[in-house]
Design a protein around this motif. Structure first.
Motif, PDB file in Angstrom:
ATOM      1  N   THR A 100      44.323  40.795  35.149  1.00  0.00           N
ATOM      2  CA  THR A 100      43.813  41.144  36.465  1.00  0.00           C
ATOM      3  C   THR A 100      43.821  39.925  37.373  1.00  0.00           C
ATOM      4  O   THR A 100      43.814  38.776  36.910  1.00  0.00           O
ATOM      5  N   PHE A 101      43.810  40.180  38.672  1.00  0.00           N
ATOM      6  CA  PHE A 101      43.741  39.086  39.641  1.00  0.00           C
ATOM      7  C   PHE A 101      42.441  38.311  39.467  1.00  0.00           C
ATOM      8  O   PHE A 101      42.419  37.075  39.541  1.00  0.00           O
ATOM      9  N   ALA A 102      41.355  39.028  39.212  1.00  0.00           N
ATOM     10  CA  ALA A 102      40.062  38.364  39.029  1.00  0.00           C
ATOM     11  C   ALA A 102      40.100  37.394  37.851  1.00  0.00           C
ATOM     12  O   ALA A 102      39.633  36.249  37.947  1.00  0.00           O
ATOM     13  N   ASP A 103      40.637  37.829  36.726  1.00  0.00           N
ATOM     14  CA  ASP A 103      40.740  36.942  35.566  1.00  0.00           C
ATOM     15  C   ASP A 103      41.672  35.773  35.858  1.00  0.00           C
ATOM     16  O   ASP A 103      41.416  34.635  35.441  1.00  0.00           O
ATOM     17  N   ALA A 104      42.765  36.052  36.564  1.00  0.00           N
ATOM     18  CA  ALA A 104      43.713  34.986  36.889  1.00  0.00           C
ATOM     19  C   ALA A 104      43.058  33.921  37.760  1.00  0.00           C
ATOM     20  O   ALA A 104      43.280  32.716  37.561  1.00  0.00           O
ATOM     21  N   LEU A 105      42.243  34.331  38.731  1.00  0.00           N
ATOM     22  CA  LEU A 105      41.548  33.355  39.573  1.00  0.00           C
ATOM     23  C   LEU A 105      40.655  32.448  38.733  1.00  0.00           C
ATOM     24  O   LEU A 105      40.638  31.222  38.920  1.00  0.00           O
ATOM     25  N   ARG A 106      39.920  33.032  37.816  1.00  0.00           N
ATOM     26  CA  ARG A 106      39.023  32.225  36.976  1.00  0.00           C
ATOM     27  C   ARG A 106      39.811  31.275  36.066  1.00  0.00           C
ATOM     28  O   ARG A 106      39.442  30.113  35.886  1.00  0.00           O
ATOM     29  N   LEU A 107      40.894  31.782  35.494  1.00  0.00           N
ATOM     30  CA  LEU A 107      41.706  30.950  34.607  1.00  0.00           C
ATOM     31  C   LEU A 107      42.400  29.828  35.371  1.00  0.00           C
ATOM     32  O   LEU A 107      42.482  28.693  34.892  1.00  0.00           O
ATOM     33  N   VAL A 108      42.904  30.141  36.553  1.00  0.00           N
ATOM     34  CA  VAL A 108      43.616  29.130  37.342  1.00  0.00           C
ATOM     35  C   VAL A 108      42.650  28.064  37.837  1.00  0.00           C
ATOM     36  O   VAL A 108      42.988  26.883  37.886  1.00  0.00           O
ATOM     37  N   ARG A 109      41.436  28.468  38.191  1.00  0.00           N
ATOM     38  CA  ARG A 109      40.439  27.454  38.566  1.00  0.00           C
ATOM     39  C   ARG A 109      40.199  26.503  37.383  1.00  0.00           C
ATOM     40  O   ARG A 109      40.181  25.271  37.562  1.00  0.00           O
ATOM     41  N   LEU A 110      40.048  27.044  36.185  1.00  0.00           N
ATOM     42  CA  LEU A 110      39.861  26.201  34.995  1.00  0.00           C
ATOM     43  C   LEU A 110      41.094  25.350  34.746  1.00  0.00           C
ATOM     44  O   LEU A 110      40.979  24.151  34.433  1.00  0.00           O
ATOM     45  N   ARG A 111      42.267  25.945  34.900  1.00  0.00           N
ATOM     46  CA  ARG A 111      43.527  25.215  34.706  1.00  0.00           C
ATOM     47  C   ARG A 111      43.579  23.990  35.611  1.00  0.00           C
ATOM     48  O   ARG A 111      43.868  22.876  35.170  1.00  0.00           O
ATOM     49  N   GLY A 112      43.316  24.204  36.893  1.00  0.00           N
ATOM     50  CA  GLY A 112      43.357  23.092  37.829  1.00  0.00           C
ATOM     51  C   GLY A 112      42.332  22.025  37.504  1.00  0.00           C
ATOM     52  O   GLY A 112      42.606  20.817  37.610  1.00  0.00           O
TER      53      GLY A 112
END
Length: 310
Positions: A100-112
């Motif tokens: 989901t977009f919501a999960d992707a936002l959380r993962l990408v924030r952690l990634r960065g």
């Protein structure tokens, strides 16, 4: 004719990139979701100051890619396949329904955050133009050491290769490359050494975080730019996403693969047109097109005309 949507990576970002997206309900819905999850108005996400941050740059690129893909789908321009370069792979996975977009936002924030914390300063990436891998690799090997690490990172085209590592090591490789006949050696607007072993630890930390995310099988063909092959198993795609920060990008091979599998209409999500220019020599029988700052009705009309020829 099959439609392939490509999603760019870091280095393409610019202030106001989200504001420049089409004024469309599908785009507005994605931006509203990003605001709700990130707790920041969209107008404050892509400012010059925010885009100095690896975290916010990646979040803006994810949001831009997902918004454009959903906008095209809302206008009946549906992709048959997706591919993303580096952070672009997350937008590709969301567009294919893997997460989901919501999960992707959380993962990408952690990634960065993981990437920025690993190398807060003194490291980055440099594009070397005009030398192929056989000529550039020995120069990188000559310079690389534990004290001055540098690696081959992105294989964007046969003679467009990006290196990653310490600024001092990259400067030395750049000088050697220019002396060996390179056309240019240009620092990229990326402040971490992506796509090399320096980020192994951060990549495995993100892989652990991926374990709790709900995944689905892709609804479109998902081409991995790390592996230069199609992935269908959602868990393999999740591992691909987590580990791609520490894995070289094989973009040229990936585009050759997509072309061989029937893709001909190549649509690049905003921002920029870097991937479109890389696609042009490969898709000479098709139509590479960048959406950035192009009228939505023009994009849709052109794609519908070509899709009608299937």
């Amino acid at each position: 004719m099959q439609v392939l949507i490509t999603f760019p990576g870091q280095g393409t970002q610019r202030p106001g990139m989200l504001k420049d997206l089409p004024a469309d309900p599908a785009v507005a819905a994605v931006l509203a979701e990003a605001e709700a999850i990130l707790q920041l108005p969209v107008a404050e996400m892509d400012t010059p100051g925010r885009l100095q941050s690896t975290v916010w740059t990646q979040l803006c690129l994810l949001t831009s890619g997902v918004a454009m893909a959903r906008c095209l789908a809302a206008h009946d321009v549906r992709a048959d396949a997706v591919a993303g370069l580096s952070i672009g792979a997350y937008a590709a996975a969301v567009s294919a329904g893997v997460l989901t977009f919501a999960d992707a936002l959380r993962l990408v924030r952690l990634r960065g955050e993981l990437m920025a914390q690993a190398y807060p300063s003194g490291y980055g990436m440099t594009a070397v133009l005009g030398l192929d891998r056989a000529r550039l690799a020995p120069l990188v090997a000559q310079v690389c050491s534990p004290q001055r690490p540098v690696y081959l990172a992105n294989f964007n085209a046969p003679t467009q290769i990006v290196i990653a590592g310490s600024e001092a090591a990259m400067a030395e490789v750049s000088a050697l490359a220019m002396a060996a006949g390179a056309q240019a050696a240009k620092p990229v607007a990326i402040h971490v050494p992506s796509h090399c072993p320096l980020l192994d630890e951060a990549a495995h930390a993100l892989q652990e975080a991926m374990q709790s995310v709900t995944l689905s099988a892709p609804s479109q063909r998902y081409f991995s730019a790390s592996k230069a092959r199609e992935l269908r198993d959602p868990r393999q795609i999740a591992d691909d996403l987590a580990l791609n920060m520490a894995t070289p990008v094989r973009w040229h091979e990936t585009m050759l693969l997509a072309h061989a599998h029937g893709a001909s209409l190549v649509v690049e999500a905003p921002p920029g047109d870097v991937l479109t220019r890389l696609a042009q020599p490969i898709f000479v029988d098709g139509m590479p097109m960048a959406c950035d700052r192009t009228r939505l009705d023009s994009i849709v009309a052109a794609l519908r005309r070509r899709q009608a020829c299937r």
